[in-house]
Design an enzyme around this catalytic site. Structure first.
Site, short mmCIF file in Angstrom:
data_model
loop_
_atom_site.label_atom_id
_atom_site.label_comp_id
_atom_site.label_asym_id
_atom_site.label_seq_id
_atom_site.Cartn_x
_atom_site.Cartn_y
_atom_site.Cartn_z
CE LYS A 9 92.80 36.72 51.52
NZ LYS A 9 93.32 35.01 52.18
CG ASP A 31 92.58 37.54 57.36
OD1 ASP A 31 92.18 38.17 58.34
OD2 ASP A 31 93.95 36.96 57.55
#
Length: 213
Positions: A120, A138
């Site tokens: 991420k 997220d």
């Protein structure tokens, strides 16, 4: 969602924000990388309260490595998991100096090899700093992918792959920000505000919420 429906959904939430940006404060690739590492399980707003002082004390990887985990920790104690984050930021800064001449690499593998940097975080840096059409998933985007039917998946990678597959390529880079902001301010975790969602007609959420009162 089909690709056509996904495109309609993304274009709808994009209409009022044609040039979306991250809400994290940063000035260069290094400060962005550190801010994103800091943001794990912590709000951007809280990260933005501690990073100005941190970057004033250590604006470069060399300075941050010299500050060390203890020094970094003293400046970021207000955020969650600050001890682990301080160690990771000190270690990744040292690695940037030792392996990359003090520069943030733009290759995924090199980014993910840095302490505290996962897929991420690498996706955010590649997207925001280097202009790549990546999708960083997220908690907000994971929730949206599943709730709306945009890209259902049991893992963040499954949601990421679904989004990359369905979102029109020309919208993919900015879609990362559109979805985060939509999840943060409209399609909220506890109470989605469907009555003011500009993309409600394209959403597959079965329990759409009406305006209160």
């Amino acid at each position: 969602m089909s690709r056509e429906q996904a495109g309609l959904f993304i274009r709808a939430i994009a209409q009022d924000n044609p040039a979306p940006e991250t809400e994290l404060l940063y000035t260069d690739a290094f400060s962005l990388l550190v801010a994103v590492v800091m943001s794990a399980q912590t709000t951007d707003a809280m990260v933005n309260k501690v990073t100005p002082g941190l970057f004033a004390a250590a604006p470069t990887p060399a300075a941050m490595a010299a500050l060390g985990a203890e020094g970094i920790g003293q400046l970021i104690r207000r955020i969650g998991l600050w001890q682990a984050k301080a160690k990771n930021v000190a270690a990744l800064s040292a690695m940037l100096v030792e392996r990359h001449g003090g520069e943030v690499p733009r290759e995924r593998a090199a980014l993910e090899a840095l302490p505290g940097v996962g897929r991420k975080t690498a996706n955010v840096v590649l997207n925001v700093m280097f202009g790549e059409a990546t999708m960083a998933v997220d908690t907000h985007i994971f929730r949206l992918g599943n709730r709306t039917g945009l890209a259902p998946g049991k893992t963040t990678r499954a949601v990421e792959d679904g989004l990359v597959k369905r979102i029109p390529p020309e919208l993919l880079r900015d879609a990362h920000h559109w979805l985060i902001l939509h999840g943060r301010y409209i399609c909220k975790a506890r109470a989605p505000e469907c009555w003011r969602c500009v993309a409600a007609q394209h959403c597959n959420y079965k329990d759409k919420v009406s305006a209160p009162g």
